[in-house]
Design an enzyme around this catalytic site. Structure first.
Site, mmCIF file in Angstrom:
data_model
loop_
_atom_site.group_PDB
_atom_site.id
_atom_site.type_symbol
_atom_site.label_atom_id
_atom_site.label_comp_id
_atom_site.label_asym_id
_atom_site.label_seq_id
_atom_site.Cartn_x
_atom_site.Cartn_y
_atom_site.Cartn_z
ATOM 1 C CE1 TYR A 57 -3.660 2.453 0.884
ATOM 2 C CE2 TYR A 57 -2.748 2.675 3.081
ATOM 3 C CZ TYR A 57 -3.660 3.059 2.125
ATOM 4 O OH TYR A 57 -4.579 4.026 2.417
ATOM 5 C CE1 TYR A 92 -3.749 -3.406 8.919
ATOM 6 C CE2 TYR A 92 -4.666 -1.205 8.705
ATOM 7 C CZ TYR A 92 -3.591 -2.031 8.955
ATOM 8 O OH TYR A 92 -2.377 -1.492 9.256
ATOM 9 C CG HIS A 93 -9.568 0.326 8.331
ATOM 10 N ND1 HIS A 93 -10.119 -0.515 7.386
ATOM 11 C CD2 HIS A 93 -8.587 1.017 7.729
ATOM 12 C CE1 HIS A 93 -9.500 -0.304 6.237
ATOM 13 N NE2 HIS A 93 -8.572 0.610 6.406
ATOM 14 C CE LYS A 127 -8.015 12.744 14.648
ATOM 15 N NZ LYS A 127 -6.731 11.980 14.693
ATOM 16 C CG ASP A 186 -6.055 12.228 11.369
ATOM 17 O OD1 ASP A 186 -6.531 11.091 11.219
ATOM 18 O OD2 ASP A 186 -5.216 12.525 12.232
ATOM 19 C CG HIS A 243 -6.937 7.297 11.356
ATOM 20 N ND1 HIS A 243 -6.663 8.033 10.245
ATOM 21 C CD2 HIS A 243 -7.002 6.005 10.932
ATOM 22 C CE1 HIS A 243 -6.561 7.234 9.190
ATOM 23 N NE2 HIS A 243 -6.775 5.990 9.583
#
Lengths: 324, 728
Positions: free
Chosen positions: B97, B251-252, B608, B612, B614
């Protein structure tokens, strides 16, 4: 903080300075603030009547209070109004800390220039939460905010207190029927000025209309018993439906009963006064050595006393009458 | 641990098992008791974070609870692998990736990688692109070109794949929010390079549900987003025979702190939801199910991760029977895997090569179809060329220097692996049932249940690490004593990339047929309003005419609006799992002292900046600090520096904590400090945490940041540092 600082902060607050307003709220929240500073602020706040609207918004967690505040707040700022939102989040009884997430729940208006959002933790205020909220809403009015929306924690006795310090108390319900409504009816519904049934859209539209009718009918029965007048409306905060109707209902209340407002404001002040008095009495009591000593001694003989009532009475008298 | 406890442990195991212990087992117990006399044997009956109790040893009798005896690779339920021959004929695809800066620079990087043995491409887009903003939008000044490549139009896409044969090299694209214009631009770019749509192979992530749980790179509210997913699956089933229309991603979730059982269950539940959406569009199951692919994260729990992939295949085959597929491929779970970014450490980055190797082995022994191995410096930045090469070589070494590829499912039949596979299946079934009761994953997500479960799991994990119960070498144990050598990092000049993108946008807009573009965008808006037509097909038309990613997104925003989530942050979970009470009390007493002295609790705004999304770090930190007695304000996502300053001032916080995971810190944090100054609020301190390369510390400190928390800072330590700064 010296009185000079307070004076300057209050001056800036009156001119609409966001930072000053926030700082003064903190001064009121601060447990170390001197009585002199507090009195200075309170005197300023009581010096003049205000035309700002104090609106309480209540309802059980998850009913959509924040969403409604966002929708109504947006409606108001689009009309060019200045809006303040006061919200309360629970403090942890264990660590004392809190998570104040209100701005994430009304992110859209929180960033608006004409909106002031201040979340507060529920514990740790001198005069208790209600007295604190009352002063904060006056302060927001003092800073030029025209609509002060007060979000309450949503349960129990605190709601009755919260209703005492606002002009109009809106109770938000979900379009459920039957038992759940019964529960609401007996409790905070009685103190509501406006009952709004939320989520009146899509699948739930007819359920909401039905709930409104049921509530109106229930109200007709209790009406003769001296319960205060209520308006019933349906809306959908998430879909922005019925917000104009809510605004109309609120405004017509203010216009129709302009004379009431004066006595309402007086009652709010009285309610605050009682709270403030209670807390100051407790403060005096807590400072007494005899009280501190008493609270630290384990109460071993409670079970032995004949009646608990007389035991408590006896100690209360002793503590109040002691000089130190 | 006493030998007594050990003995009790054994007994319990035996009792729990419905089978009578075998003679072998009894013999082992006798011998183990002798070994364990001194009491040094640890981890007897260890309970994993999935709440699975591991036995100290497994025997053939443990297989009786499993289907291991009948399992054949290539045969439903595919526990041992989707294909009979697995890696015998062709090993897994090495798919790294990557993407950063401009299309031109990323293109150079891709070509280099292909020369060095990589087989497929996997594109990382920057956050501006993810969220459907053109590079010239004012909200994305800090995000352009940072955590991926900036793509604004077909022209950028053509540069990205220049000289790469798109009929030979398969391309995977991590795109969920702006999935329509990005996939559209890709297909047009392929077409214009002479590769027709039916020839392109690859995968589009297109997994929007998990974005609402963990990653937050969505644009629209859930309902219209699911329509988009459906439209893409529909279009792909008709026109893109070699293209995977979705990559259902766990995955996340793992990166956000989900344990293996949660990752497994929620990913499959997402998959089920997508199947139902496609069916509701009238597509026959076999027309799209073979093109559904999966994507799992692989962390350090070696056996658990191997078992997770096996369990995933088994469960998916089982879940798909409900829809009566005729093609075996329809119930065959094929997956991509990526080693865990969460497991990487900033301290002694060379250790990360070891971690990644172990994780890569787990993915391969679990039977993955393709794999990305993280680079050693990815805990702090985008990989350098050197680090990327080592990461790629890790896989080449596994493929060519070991005998791992020589035997199909080499761990099949292992008493332990087969039992663990079955245990995970059982665990996941419980959660799947809970989701079904909530009315499917879309409804469950709206209720906030999955996000809450993942966050609780994350807070527990953080507490176990912070209290030293879980060891991470070089972080909370066996730390390096001498000063650390700085690893070189890749730095992107974000202002320069943005300037270039803005110029390119101007050029396209001046050269295109404006009227035709506007009418194609109007059609898109119309289709969003009416609910009719295929949004991907219409977007392809607009992109071909050189509409930009931002314009194509805006055409839909007009109808759908932009979505902002508002979930509660969990509390008390961190505290409940932090085993070092003394340390907690120490910090709490400090907080109480602060309150006594200053009259207010320390109040922090955890925020944040930029696009972004996350937010695991921010939320775990927020939750932990509140448990320690702080008043913690949580800011909304996607804020500009000015917006964060406004909130901090209104709430009159003592300190702002910026959590940065996507490299925007060098632009956005100084802007925040400027905004505070402008508003006469420089008394509010700014601390920064997250993925910050050590090279940037001095820069940030010079700009006015008072403390920086690297990955792995225990929350009580962070609290201490904040209090130090507040108390001067």
């Amino acid at each position: 903080m010296t009185t000079n600082d307070i004076a300057s902060l209050m001056d800036h607050t009156r001119l609409g300075d966001r930072r000053a307003l926030a700082k003064v709220i903190s001064v009121l929240e601060n447990i170390n603030t001197s009585a002199g500073d507090r009195d200075y602020i309170i005197d300023k706040l009581f010096a003049k009547d205000t035309n700002a609207r104090f609106i309480g918004i209540s309802g059980t967690p998850g009913v959509g209070k924040s969403t409604l505040i966002q929708a109504y707040g947006k409606f108001l700022v689009e009309k060019g109004r200045k809006v303040a939102v006061l919200a309360v989040d629970p403090s942890s009884p264990v660590g004392g800390g809190s998570i104040l997430g209100d701005k994430t729940r009304m992110a859209e208006i929180a960033v608006h220039e004409n909106v002031f959002v201040r979340p507060s933790p529920s514990m740790g205020f001198l005069g208790g939460l209600t007295a604190q909220t009352y002063l904060t809403q006056l302060l927001c009015a003092y800073a030029g905010y025209e609509h002060i929306l007060v979000e309450t924690v949503g349960v129990g006795q605190s709601e009755v207190e919260a209703a005492e310090i606002v002009d109009l108390f809106i109770v938000l319900c979900l379009p459920n029927s039957g038992d759940e409504l019964q529960g609401i009816k007996k409790g905070i519904l009685e103190i509501a000025d406006i009952v709004a049934i939320n989520k009146a859209d899509g699948e739930l539209l007819s359920a909401a209309e039905r709930a409104k009718m049921e509530l109106e009918n229930a109200f007709q029965i209790t009406r003769s018993m001296g319960v205060k007048e209520k308006d019933f409306i349906t809306l959908s905060a998430a879909k922005n439906k019925g917000i104009d109707k809510l605004h109309e209902t609120i405004e017509s209340r203010y216009h129709a009963r302009a004379g009431d407002l004066k006595s309402k404001r007086l009652n709010q002040k009285k309610a605050w006064f009682r709270k403030e008095l209670e807390s100051r009495l407790m403060k005096i009591l807590r400072q007494k050595k005899s009280y501190q000593k008493f609270m630290q001694t384990p109460i071993a003989d409670v079970s032995k006393t004949q009646t608990i009532q007389s035991f408590v009475d006896q100690y209360a008298k002793k503590l109040i009458n002691s000089d130190s | 641990m006493s030998s007594n406890l050990g003995r009790i442990g054994f007994k319990k195991m035996v009792d729990k098992n419905s089978h009578k212990p075998s003679a072998q087992h009894l013999e082992w117990e006798r011998l183990a008791a002798i070994d364990n006399k001194s009491g040094e044997t640890k981890n007897l009956g260890r309970v994993t974070s999935e709440n699975i109790t591991l036995k100290p040893i497994y025997f053939s009798s443990d297989l009786e609870n499993t289907k291991a005896q009948e399992a054949v690779p290539g045969k439903s339920p595919y526990t041992r692998g989707p294909r009979a021959t697995m890696y015998l004929g062709k090993p897994w695809t090495i798919r790294q990736y990557a993407g950063f800066s401009t299309a031109e620079e990323s293109n150079q990087f891709y070509k280099q990688a292909l020369r060095e043995g990589q087989k497929g491409l996997s594109v990382a887009f920057d956050l501006a692109t993810h969220r459907g903003y053109d590079s010239d939008h004012s909200r994305v000044s800090g995000d352009v070109g940072k955590a991926g490549v900036a793509i604004d139009s077909v022209e950028d896409m053509k540069l990205l794949f220049a000289d790469i044969p798109l009929d030979e090299v398969s391309v995977s694209m991590t795109m969920n929010g702006a999935v329509l214009p990005v996939l559209g631009a890709f297909l047009v770019a392929a077409e214009e390079s002479g590769v027709s749509q039916d020839k392109v192979s690859g995968t589009i992530q297109n997994d929007i549900l998990k974005e609402y749980m963990v990653r937050n790179t969505f644009i629209f509210p859930p309902e219209p987003s699911l329509r988009i997913v459906g439209d893409i699956i529909e279009y792909a089933s008709q026109k893109l025979p070699k293209f995977n229309s979705i990559s259902i991603s766990g995955y996340h979730m793992q990166e956000a702190g989900a344990d293996a059982a949660l990752e497994l269950a929620f990913t499959l539940a997402d998959g089920l939801e997508y199947v139902k959406i496609a069916l509701s569009k009238g597509l026959p199951i076999d027309s799209f199910a073979p093109r559904l692919s999966f994507f799992f994260g692989i962390g350090m729990n070696f056996f658990m991760e191997i078992s997770k992939l096996r369990a995933a295949r088994m469960l998916w085959a089982e879940l798909m029977t409900e829809f009566n597929p005729k093609l075996p491929q329809s119930s065959m779970l094929r997956t991509h895997c990526q080693t865990s970014g969460y497991s990487l450490t900033e301290q002694e980055p060379i250790n990360n090569v070891v971690r990644t190797t172990i994780e890569a082995m787990a993915a391969v022994l679990g039977g993955t179809q393709s794999l990305h191995t993280n680079a050693l410096d990815e805990a702090v930045s985008l990989p350098t060329d050197e680090a990327a090469r080592v990461a790629r070589n890790t896989q080449l070494i596994l493929q060519h220097e070991t005998d791992i590829t020589h035997v199909v499912d080499p761990l099949g039949g292992s008493y332990f692996i087969e039992s663990l596979t079955q245990e995970l299946v059982n665990k996941a079934r419980e959660t799947l049932k809970e989701v079904a009761q909530a009315g499917g994953m879309a409804k469950a997500i709206l209720s906030g249940m999955p996000k809450r479960k993942i966050e609780e799991s994350a807070a527990r994990k953080q507490a176990r690490i912070d209290s030293g119960e879980e060891l991470i070498i070089g972080v909370n144990s066996f730390q390096q004593t001498e000063t650390q050598k700085q690893t070189p990092v890749r730095d992107i000049d974000n202002t320069e990339v943005r300037r270039g993108q803005i110029e390119k946008l101007k050029k396209i807009k001046s050269e295109r047929n404006e009227k035709a573009v506007q009418s194609s965008l109007a059609k898109l808006t119309e289709a969003a309003e009416s609910g009719k037509g295929n949004l991907l097909s219409l977007t392809i038309d607009a992109m071909r005419l050189r509409a930009s990613v931002g314009e194509a997104t805006e055409a839909l925003v007009k109808v759908y609006g932009r979505y902002l989530p508002n979930h509660q942050v969990v509390s008390s979970v961190y505290l409940g799992s932090y085993s070092n009470m003394e340390r907690l009390d120490e910090v709490r007493n400090r907080v109480e002292k602060f309150l006594k002295k200053n009259g207010r609790r320390p109040r922090i705004l955890v925020a944040k900046l930029g696009q972004d999304g996350h937010d695991r770090g921010a939320r775990v930190i927020g939750s932990g600090l509140s448990d320690l007695g702080f008043d913690v304000d949580i800011g909304p996502l996607f804020q500009t520096p000015e917006e964060v300053a406004k909130q901090a001032i209104e709430n009159d916080v003592h300190v702002i904590g910026i959590s940065s995971q996507a490299a925007g810190h060098k632009t956005l944090v100084p802007e925040l400090i400027d905004a505070l100054k402008k508003l006469k609020s420089e008394d509010i301190l700014v601390v920064v945490g997250g993925v910050i390369p050590p090279q940037d510390y001095a820069f940030l400190e010079k700009k006015g940041v008072v403390a920086i928390f690297g990955p792995g800072t225990p929350i009580p330590d962070a609290a201490d540092m904040i209090l130090n700064k507040l108390e001067g």
